[in-house]
Design a protein around this motif. Structure first.
Motif, PDB file in Angstrom:
ATOM      1  N   ALA A   1      46.312 -54.443  14.357  1.00  0.00           N
ATOM      2  CA  ALA A   1      47.002 -53.324  13.709  1.00  0.00           C
ATOM      3  C   ALA A   1      46.108 -52.092  13.661  1.00  0.00           C
ATOM      4  CB  ALA A   1      47.429 -53.724  12.301  1.00  0.00           C
TER       5      ALA A   1
ATOM      6  N   ALA B   1      56.120 -62.006  19.960  1.00  0.00           N
ATOM      7  CA  ALA B   1      57.350 -61.698  19.232  1.00  0.00           C
ATOM      8  C   ALA B   1      57.199 -61.917  17.731  1.00  0.00           C
ATOM      9  CB  ALA B   1      58.501 -62.544  19.766  1.00  0.00           C
ATOM     10  N   ASN B   2      56.196 -62.687  17.332  1.00  0.00           N
ATOM     11  CA  ASN B   2      55.959 -62.945  15.914  1.00  0.00           C
ATOM     12  C   ASN B   2      55.002 -61.937  15.270  1.00  0.00           C
ATOM     13  OD1 ASN B   2      57.073 -65.732  14.737  1.00  0.00           O
ATOM     14  ND2 ASN B   2      56.719 -65.965  16.935  1.00  0.00           N
ATOM     15  N   ILE B   3      54.534 -60.968  16.051  1.00  0.00           N
ATOM     16  CA  ILE B   3      53.694 -59.909  15.499  1.00  0.00           C
ATOM     17  C   ILE B   3      54.611 -58.791  15.024  1.00  0.00           C
ATOM     18  CG2 ILE B   3      51.797 -58.305  15.947  1.00  0.00           C
ATOM     19  CD1 ILE B   3      50.933 -60.117  18.246  1.00  0.00           C
ATOM     20  N   PRO B   4      54.480 -58.368  13.774  1.00  0.00           N
ATOM     21  CA  PRO B   4      55.443 -57.411  13.216  1.00  0.00           C
ATOM     22  C   PRO B   4      55.218 -55.962  13.640  1.00  0.00           C
ATOM     23  CG  PRO B   4      53.838 -57.989  11.557  1.00  0.00           C
ATOM     24  CD  PRO B   4      53.537 -58.853  12.752  1.00  0.00           C
ATOM     25  N   PHE B   5      54.603 -55.747  14.794  1.00  0.00           N
ATOM     26  CA  PHE B   5      54.446 -54.412  15.357  1.00  0.00           C
ATOM     27  C   PHE B   5      54.192 -54.572  16.846  1.00  0.00           C
ATOM     28  CE2 PHE B   5      50.423 -55.901  13.570  1.00  0.00           C
ATOM     29  CZ  PHE B   5      49.530 -55.773  14.614  1.00  0.00           C
ATOM     30  N   ASP B   6      54.244 -53.485  17.582  1.00  0.00           N
ATOM     31  CA  ASP B   6      54.059 -53.521  19.034  1.00  0.00           C
ATOM     32  C   ASP B   6      52.565 -53.631  19.331  1.00  0.00           C
ATOM     33  OD1 ASP B   6      54.417 -53.369  21.724  1.00  0.00           O
ATOM     34  OD2 ASP B   6      54.812 -51.219  21.773  1.00  0.00           O
TER      35      ASP B   6
ATOM     36  N   TRP C   1      47.990 -67.899  12.445  1.00  0.00           N
ATOM     37  CA  TRP C   1      47.103 -66.801  12.827  1.00  0.00           C
ATOM     38  C   TRP C   1      45.660 -67.082  12.441  1.00  0.00           C
ATOM     39  CZ3 TRP C   1      48.688 -63.251  16.097  1.00  0.00           C
ATOM     40  CH2 TRP C   1      50.061 -63.078  16.236  1.00  0.00           C
TER      41      TRP C   1
ATOM     42  N   LYS D   1      45.455 -60.352  13.240  1.00  0.00           N
ATOM     43  CA  LYS D   1      46.551 -59.382  13.157  1.00  0.00           C
ATOM     44  C   LYS D   1      46.072 -58.049  12.587  1.00  0.00           C
ATOM     45  CE  LYS D   1      49.880 -61.596  11.013  1.00  0.00           C
ATOM     46  NZ  LYS D   1      51.208 -61.899  10.409  1.00  0.00           N
ATOM     47  N   GLU D   2      45.167 -58.130  11.630  1.00  0.00           N
ATOM     48  CA  GLU D   2      44.676 -56.914  10.990  1.00  0.00           C
ATOM     49  C   GLU D   2      43.890 -56.048  11.975  1.00  0.00           C
ATOM     50  OE1 GLU D   2      45.544 -59.938   7.941  1.00  0.00           O
ATOM     51  OE2 GLU D   2      44.413 -59.967   9.822  1.00  0.00           O
TER      52      GLU D   2
END
Length: 212
Positions: A87, A112-117, A78, A83-84
Motif C-alpha cells: 500500500a 484479487a484479495n488485495i483491497p487495492f490495485d 498474509w 499488504k502495508e
C-alpha cells in the motif's frame, strides 16, 4: 508471492503429502522444504520421481487446485507487513510487479484479495521458460515495467528466489520464512516486512549503491 506476501507454504506442503500418499508413497516435512521456491514443473518432476504416476502438467494442475481450494476455504494468510508495504508503494506511485513461480490463475486469486490495485505487472511460473533460480522472471518483470533491472528492488523468501533476483541485477532483500537464508553480501536480510516502509527501501538502495 508464496512465503513472501502470503503464508501459503503450509498449503502447498499439505497438498504434496496428500498427492504422494495417494500413490502409496511417503512425503516428509523435509521433502516439502526442499521444494520451497522451486519452479512448479521442477517440483512436479521430483514428485513424479517419488511415485506420483501423473504427467508433469497434471501434477502442477492438481497441486494448484488443492492450494486454491484451501485459499477459498481458509482464506488468504498474509505475511506480516506485506499488504502495508504494498500500500505504501502504491501511495508513493512506485511501479510494482509480482514475480511468482505459481501459475497465473492462482496469482490472480491472491491479487484479487488485495483491497487495492497492488501490481502493475505480473510474471508467473507458467509464463517463463526458465524458472527460478534463473533470472528470466525478474528480467521479464523489469522489461514489463519499462525499467532496468538494476533500478529494481526484489523481495524474496527462498534460496532459489534470492539467486534469481540477485542474478537479474536487482537490489535484493531476503525475508526468511520456512527455510533459513544465507547471509551474504549479495543481498540484505530483513527478519520481517512488518513496519517496513518505502523509506526503508530507499535507504537500502542508497546504501548499497554507495558501497559499489
Amino acid at each position: 508471492m508464496d512465503g513472501t506476501l502470503v503464508d501459503t507454504e503450509p498449503y502447498w506442503m499439505a497438498a504434496e503429502v496428500e498427492l504422494v500418499t495417494s500413490f502409496g508413497g511417503v512425503w516428509t516435512h523435509d521433502d516439502g522444504l526442499a521444494l520451497v521456491g522451486q519452479g512448479l514443473w521442477i517440483s512436479a518432476a521430483i514428485l513424479k520421481s517419488r511415485g506420483v504416476d501423473l504427467e508433469l502438467d497434471e501434477i502442477v494442475s492438481w497441486l494448484t487446485d488443492r492450494v486454491q481450494r484451501q485459499l477459498d476455504d481458509v482464506g488468504v494468510p498474509w505475511r506480516p507487513g506485506a499488504k502495508e508495504l504494498l500500500a505504501d508503494l502504491r501511495e508513493r506511485g512506485i511501479p510494482t510487479a509480482l514475480v511468482t513461480m505459481s501459475v497465473r490463475r492462482m496469482a490472480e486469486q491472491i491479487v484479487a484479495n488485495i483491497p487495492f490495485d497492488a501490481f502493475d505487472e505480473m510474471v508467473t511460473g507458467d509464463e517463463v521458460t526458465n524458472p527460478k533460480p534463473h533470472p528470466e522472471a525478474y528480467l521479464r518483470a523489469a522489461e514489463l515495467l519499462g525499467v532496468e533491472p538494476q533500478h529494481c528492488i526484489a523481495i524474496e523468501d527462498s534460496v532459489a528466489g534470492l539467486a534469481s533476483a540477485v542474478a537479474s541485477g536487482a537490489t535484493t532483500i531476503g525475508v526468511p520464512h520456512v527455510i533459513p537464508l544465507p547471509d551474504t553480501d549479495e543481498h540484505t536480510l530483513w527478519t520481517t516486512l512488518e513496519d517496513r516502509t518505502v523509506d526503508d527501501l530507499i535507504e537500502l538502495v542508497t546504501a548499497r549503491t554507495a558501497a559499489r
